[in-house]
Structure formats: C-alpha cells, structure tokens
Design a protein around this motif. Sequence first.
Motif, PDB file in Angstrom:
ATOM      1  N   ALA B 218       0.857  -1.206   0.000  1.00  0.00           N
ATOM      2  CA  ALA B 218       0.000   0.000   0.000  1.00  0.00           C
ATOM      3  C   ALA B 218       0.880   1.239   0.000  1.00  0.00           C
ATOM      4  CB  ALA B 218      -0.906  -0.008   1.221  1.00  0.00           C
ATOM      5  N   SER B 219       0.316   2.346  -0.493  1.00  0.00           N
ATOM      6  CA  SER B 219       1.037   3.620  -0.455  1.00  0.00           C
ATOM      7  C   SER B 219       0.052   4.721  -0.070  1.00  0.00           C
ATOM      8  CB  SER B 219       1.683   3.904  -1.813  1.00  0.00           C
ATOM      9  OG  SER B 219       0.702   3.851  -2.823  1.00  0.00           O
ATOM     10  N   ASP B 220       0.571   5.920   0.118  1.00  0.00           N
ATOM     11  CA  ASP B 220      -0.246   7.060   0.542  1.00  0.00           C
ATOM     12  C   ASP B 220      -1.064   6.693   1.792  1.00  0.00           C
ATOM     13  OD1 ASP B 220      -1.362   9.563   0.560  1.00  0.00           O
ATOM     14  OD2 ASP B 220      -2.965   9.065  -0.852  1.00  0.00           O
ATOM     15  N   THR B 221      -0.359   6.110   2.767  1.00  0.00           N
ATOM     16  CA  THR B 221      -1.069   5.560   3.930  1.00  0.00           C
ATOM     17  C   THR B 221      -1.590   6.627   4.884  1.00  0.00           C
ATOM     18  OG1 THR B 221       1.063   5.301   4.994  1.00  0.00           O
ATOM     19  CG2 THR B 221       0.141   3.364   3.940  1.00  0.00           C
ATOM     20  N   GLN B 222      -1.108   7.870   4.725  1.00  0.00           N
ATOM     21  CA  GLN B 222      -1.625   8.926   5.607  1.00  0.00           C
ATOM     22  C   GLN B 222      -3.088   9.231   5.287  1.00  0.00           C
ATOM     23  OE1 GLN B 222       0.746  12.141   6.675  1.00  0.00           O
ATOM     24  NE2 GLN B 222       2.616  10.944   6.805  1.00  0.00           N
ATOM     25  N   ALA B 223      -3.548   8.715   4.136  1.00  0.00           N
ATOM     26  CA  ALA B 223      -4.965   8.914   3.791  1.00  0.00           C
ATOM     27  C   ALA B 223      -5.860   7.939   4.550  1.00  0.00           C
ATOM     28  CB  ALA B 223      -5.162   8.754   2.294  1.00  0.00           C
ATOM     29  N   GLY B 224      -5.279   7.167   5.453  1.00  0.00           N
ATOM     30  CA  GLY B 224      -6.064   6.251   6.289  1.00  0.00           C
ATOM     31  C   GLY B 224      -6.743   5.178   5.463  1.00  0.00           C
ATOM     32  N   VAL B 225      -8.073   5.074   5.576  1.00  0.00           N
ATOM     33  CA  VAL B 225      -8.781   4.002   4.850  1.00  0.00           C
ATOM     34  C   VAL B 225      -8.775   4.256   3.343  1.00  0.00           C
ATOM     35  CG1 VAL B 225     -10.291   3.352   6.753  1.00  0.00           C
ATOM     36  CG2 VAL B 225     -11.026   5.139   5.197  1.00  0.00           C
ATOM     37  N   ASN B 226      -8.427   5.481   2.934  1.00  0.00           N
ATOM     38  CA  ASN B 226      -8.377   5.782   1.507  1.00  0.00           C
ATOM     39  C   ASN B 226      -6.983   5.585   0.913  1.00  0.00           C
ATOM     40  OD1 ASN B 226     -11.136   6.599   1.321  1.00  0.00           O
ATOM     41  ND2 ASN B 226     -10.574   8.460   2.432  1.00  0.00           N
ATOM     42  N   ALA B 227      -6.114   4.912   1.653  1.00  0.00           N
ATOM     43  CA  ALA B 227      -4.765   4.640   1.142  1.00  0.00           C
ATOM     44  C   ALA B 227      -4.870   3.867  -0.173  1.00  0.00           C
ATOM     45  CB  ALA B 227      -4.000   3.824   2.171  1.00  0.00           C
ATOM     46  N   SER B 228      -3.817   3.995  -0.974  1.00  0.00           N
ATOM     47  CA  SER B 228      -3.819   3.281  -2.255  1.00  0.00           C
ATOM     48  C   SER B 228      -3.333   1.846  -2.033  1.00  0.00           C
ATOM     49  CB  SER B 228      -2.897   4.031  -3.214  1.00  0.00           C
ATOM     50  OG  SER B 228      -2.657   3.259  -4.330  1.00  0.00           O
ATOM     51  N   ILE B 229      -4.129   0.889  -2.435  1.00  0.00           N
ATOM     52  CA  ILE B 229      -3.744  -0.528  -2.272  1.00  0.00           C
ATOM     53  C   ILE B 229      -3.119  -0.996  -3.580  1.00  0.00           C
ATOM     54  CG2 ILE B 229      -4.551  -2.848  -1.656  1.00  0.00           C
ATOM     55  CD1 ILE B 229      -4.845  -0.706   0.583  1.00  0.00           C
ATOM     56  N   ASP B 230      -1.838  -1.401  -3.489  1.00  0.00           N
ATOM     57  CA  ASP B 230      -1.074  -1.649  -4.719  1.00  0.00           C
ATOM     58  C   ASP B 230      -0.722  -3.124  -4.936  1.00  0.00           C
ATOM     59  OD1 ASP B 230      -1.103   1.136  -4.826  1.00  0.00           O
ATOM     60  OD2 ASP B 230       0.790   1.294  -3.729  1.00  0.00           O
ATOM     61  N   VAL B 231      -1.449  -4.019  -4.298  1.00  0.00           N
ATOM     62  CA  VAL B 231      -1.091  -5.447  -4.426  1.00  0.00           C
ATOM     63  C   VAL B 231      -1.292  -5.926  -5.863  1.00  0.00           C
ATOM     64  CG1 VAL B 231      -1.558  -7.780  -3.558  1.00  0.00           C
ATOM     65  CG2 VAL B 231      -1.790  -5.828  -2.039  1.00  0.00           C
TER      66      VAL B 231
END
Lengths: 320, 434
Positions: B218-231
Amino acid sequence: MSAATATAAQPEVPRSTTGRQRRSDRSTAENRLGQKLVAPAVVVMLLVTAWPMLQALYLSLFRYRLTTPNDRAFIWFSNYWTILKDPLFWHDTFNTVVIMVVTVAVELVIGFAFAMVMHRVVFARGGIRTAILIPYGIITVVSAFSWQFAFSINNGFVNSWFGWLPWISADTNWFGSHWPAMFAIMVSEIWKTTPFMSLLLLAGLSQVSEDMVEAAKVDGATWWQRLWKVILPNMRAAIMVAVLFRGLDAFRIFDNIYVMTKGAQNTESSSFLTYRQVIEQLQLGLGSALSVLLFLTVLILAWLIVKLFRVDLAQARGEA
Amino acid sequence: MKQPPRSLLRRRPERRRQLLAAAALLAIGAAVLTACSGSGSGKAELVWYTNPDAGGQAKVAENCSTDQYTITTQVLPQDAGQQRIQLARRLAAQDSGIDLMSIDPPYTAELADAGYLAPLPQDFQSTLTQQSFAGATASATWKGQLVAAPFWSNTQVLWYRKSFAQKAGLDMSRPVTWDQIIKAAGDNGGTVAVQANKYEGYVVWINALIAGAGGDIASDTQAGVNASIDVSSPAGEKAAAIVHELASSSAAPSDLSVSNEGTAAATFGSSSGAFMVNWTFIWTNYDEAQPEVKKDLGYAMYPETVQGEQARPPYGGINIGVSTYSNHVDEAMAAAECITKPDNQGVNAELTGNMPASAAGYDYAPLKKIYPAPVMTLFQKSLDAAAPRTVTPYWSDISGSLLSTWHPPSGVSPQTPQSSTTFIEDVLHGRRLL
C-alpha cells in the motif's frame, strides 16, 4: 403406562368453592413471598446479563473502532446490513450448523450407548462411569491442544496409527484443507462432550420404568422393539434437554477452532467471527452487531428444538 | 464451674467471626493501599510490557533502573497479534499501569495514530535517527515524527545446507532467486522451508516478495482508509507466481500451509532440509540439539524475487513506546533513552539473539564471540536492504485481508492479487467482514 396417563386416570377430587378460595389466597401469598425472595437474584441477573446485551445492542448501531476513537459515528442498522450481505457470515454460519448437526448426531448415538453401559453395568460400575466421564473433566483448550498434536503432521500419532487406511499417509496434512480440518475439529468436540450427553441421557434412562420394559418383554417384544417402542418414547424429554443443551453449546463452538486452526482453511464458526471482529479487529460496532445476531440465532434454535420434540416443558418439569 | 448462658455461647463464635472478618478486611485494605502506593519508598515503579524473550529485556530493565525509578517487566503474549490486542485494549481503557511497551513495528502507527503514544522529545528523536538503521527508523515513523524508539531489529536471511547446495550445483556466493532455489530443491529431493501458516509470518513473506519485485502493498497511507492498495501490480503478480510455484512444487514441505518459524526450522533440520528463509536466531538454533546441522549451515542474502533486482528481506523487531496515560511520562522517557542505548541493545542481542537496531549495537564485544564477522556483516547488509511492512494505522486490516485471500498457498493463482486488492479496499471501507 406413562406418568401423564397415570395422572389423567386419577379420579377428579371435588373441590369446594371456599377451599379453592383458601388455596388461592395461600398461593397468592406464596407467590408474593417467592417474588420477594427472587427479586435480588433478578436484579443481579439483569445487571450481569441484560445490561451487556443492551449495551451490545446500542454499540451495534455505531461505526466504532477502539483505535480510531474519533471516527465513531451513529449509523443505524448499517452494520447488520453489512453482515447479512457478506458471504463470509453465511459461510461461517454454515460451518457452525455443520459442526452442530454432525457432532450432536454422533454424540447422541455414542452418548446413548455409553448411558446404556453406565445404566446396565453391574461390575466395576464406579470405574467404568469415571472412565466414560473423564474427557468431560478436561479443560476444552487442553483437549483441543491434545487433538491438535494428535493430528499434527510433524509429531501426531493419527497418521502413523491409521496409516493402513488408503487415504491416510505419513504426509497427510489434516489442517491443510477445509474438510480434514473440520473433521479434526469435530472429533475433538465429540470426544470432549459425549460424556455430557451420556450423563443427561443416563438421567432420562433411569426414569424409564423397569415395569414397562419388563411388561414389553413378557409380551414378546424384541430388544429393538423395547428400545424404539418403550425406552426412547419415554425418554423424549431427556433427549430433548440433551439435544437442546448440546446443540446450543455446539453452536457456540470457539475453543477447539481457536486452538486447532485459528480459523484457517475456512474453518471459522460464527462465534469465532464475532471474536475476530470485537477482539482482534477491535471493531466494537460490527462485532456487537454480530453478537446480537448470534444471540438471536441461539434463541431461534432453542425454540425450534423445543418445537421439534413436541415436549411440554411444564410436564417435563413435573408441573401439573 | 458456672456455665455461661446459652445465648452467649451462641453469640461468641459469631462475634469471633465478625472480628475475624473485620481483621481480614483491614488486612486486604492495607495490602491494596500498599500496592497502590508503589514501593512505598517514594521511588517510581515503571512497568514495561515486553514481548516474551530469553531474559534480555528483563536484564536491560535491571541495567536501566536508577535511584529515581525501578523498571519492572510484564510479559505480553507470544503472538504479535495478541500483543497488539492486549496493548490496544489497555491503552483504549487509559490504563495507567503501562509506562513502557515493546511494540511490533507494523502496529506502531496504529497506536500512535490513536494518540496512545507519548511524543518523543526532538533531541531523543535525533539521537535515534542518527544511530538506527534506516529500516528501523522507517518502521517507527508516523506522520513525519519518530513515535517509538527502535530497540532491536531483525531480518531474515537465506539459510541453506552447504552439502545440498553443492550437490545441486548452486553457486551460493552469488545472489540466488526464488525460482532457482525452488527448482534446485525440487530436482534434488530437498525442501524450501518458509512461513505460510495463516498468521503474520506469512504476510511477512508476501511483503518481502512484493517489495523484492519493486512493489508495495500500500502507499499514501496517511490517507487512512483511503490509502492506495497496490497489491494488484506486476510485483504482486510475480509474488503470487512464486508462492504458487513453491506450493505446487515437490520442494514444498508437506506442512507448508501450517508452517511457522519453529516448524520451518524443524523441516530444515530434517533429512530433506535444503533451504529456509528465517530470522537471525537460527544461527544458534541447532548448536546443542543438532550440531551436525550447524556444521552444514550456510547463510546468504534473502533470495531475489526478480533476477538481478536487489532482494528486499523482511524487517522485524521491537520499538519502545511510552504510554500517554503513564503517571510517570518523563521518567519513562528517560528509561526509554537508556533502554535503546546501543550497549543495551547489545546486551539484549547477546541474551536473546534479537539483533540491535543500530550499527553501534553490533560493536558490543560479546556479540562478536557468538556471531562470526561474516554473519554479522550479512545481518547488517540485510537490514540495510530490508523492506518494513507498510506503515499504516490499518495494518491489521490489510494483513488480515491478505491472509484471507492468499491462504492457503496452494490456492494462490494469478487472480489472487486483484481479488486481494478489492477485498482489502472493501474491508477498509467497512463493506466486508474480515
């Protein structure tokens, strides 16, 4: 002759109006005293049982997670909707029902056999009864660990003892796929709680009148006929209590699954799912909604079992 | 002799009982008051909740106790997830009984984001940043601040049987790939031991595979539940291909789907043992039980996911946090500074095999007697390359969702990365149960 027919056959005693009135006054007074005596217990029950349930009901209407306290919001019945349309919930409910039906059915048969042994045995009665009851005295978590080790691919004895069966080899990984893992869980559950079932059935068995069995024997009934026509019908209330208790107990299964698979291979039960939401995910809202649903399911199950056996509970309690 | 009246006879035992009950109540009250007042000498008692170990943290607690405070330890459960649960629940209840705590790195952000960790003073943060490995600092950083103090850092390396690698014709002095070791083990009757039970250890492996192919969970984790999931990416697909390749190969241990660090070590120690990825404690694992395995024990950098691309080994360890709800935050902060000093990191490493979070910690003399120089060099090189798990307050959701979709390993297919991405997003937004 059953106890019910014996009561019905008794001639009715005429009662005077004043006598009925007197008994009624006395019973009203007794009733009042009874209410006063149980009042403290009712208050305690309400505090320890009803209050947490009401609290769960209230929490279930929130989006609330312990580690994001600022994100708490009232969302009405949204949690229930999320749960009811989730395939995981239905899958885990299915698992729970399978475990309940299979274990209770097997335990009923084995438990009855044990009850017969305990009832009829004439030599070493104490020793045999103790031997049968030992598994029930063992803590569930301990028995679950024992069975996990027994089925373990690394150091278990099941693979080596039963290696002669065509589908078992030294490399059989019981916890590696769904049904074998479910089988191991159910074996553990059956081993642990069959004695409880047999205890309840033994109580029912001892209430069946020997005279009736003897009478059937004299009439030429075979062993099977005596069992099906005399013993089992007269144990209906005891069987219902046994099935009800064990059925509800099995529906709440948690310890065995937690120890043996931690829910891997889709072996989760409903209570395990609830545990994960509340304890592991710290999702108080979703978890509370799940626990309310679990409670309602248990209520429905209890009602169904009582209906299924068509037993008058008042009669089973020995009330008029 | 004149007998006392019957009523008195009856009353005396009753009075005695009442007196006894009162005395018992007083004794209990006194005990409770004594317990509440600490040692009674005015010296503060700091309680440090530690993960179970072989006595390293208790020894450090003893070393760091001063005239102003005593540090006592309480042991948390064995499993990292259970440690998180216990800490989170106590902290949510504002339990002042926790002063210091040992936190598994992936859960540091969650506790910090909830406001459960007291902020570290800037000069302490600077000291820690200077002394710690980059991966250790990254694992303890949330929203640009170091929120916990890295204490020990662990990494996985590739352990192999020297005799087996020789038989298989693998040159272990050069980097090897997952494809190579799976093929070498499969072709020569050996196994590749990994951690693939449905637990955090399996996610550690998945993370290392994805990071090794240049991806992220995941990236942009400071967005909380809206983080980008990159799997769902080429890196995720390559990771899924490796898991599938091992699961369907004869190199897979028969207990693959229930394997953990301990069973992997047992598989490696068995006659089919060939390769294993595992933490640094393995170096001393066979010393007494299987000296013949120790003699044959080789070590190399974690396998590459993609040939020619630097491997990103797993990162583990422990960060020390100070509770916001402690009654002795200043003393606990001073204690944390002492605990995380390189020398104390060395003391802990000597006793537990959990290696220091700083290069200076590796200079602790007794460590050099236990670990040969090449092993120490490999551990530090590996830590420099290590990829910590995504730092996010929602790691437990992400990790749990990955386990739901990637377990068992035999069920992993090319579609797994896509389905796990969708599932993680649904779980984060409360649309699915986990």
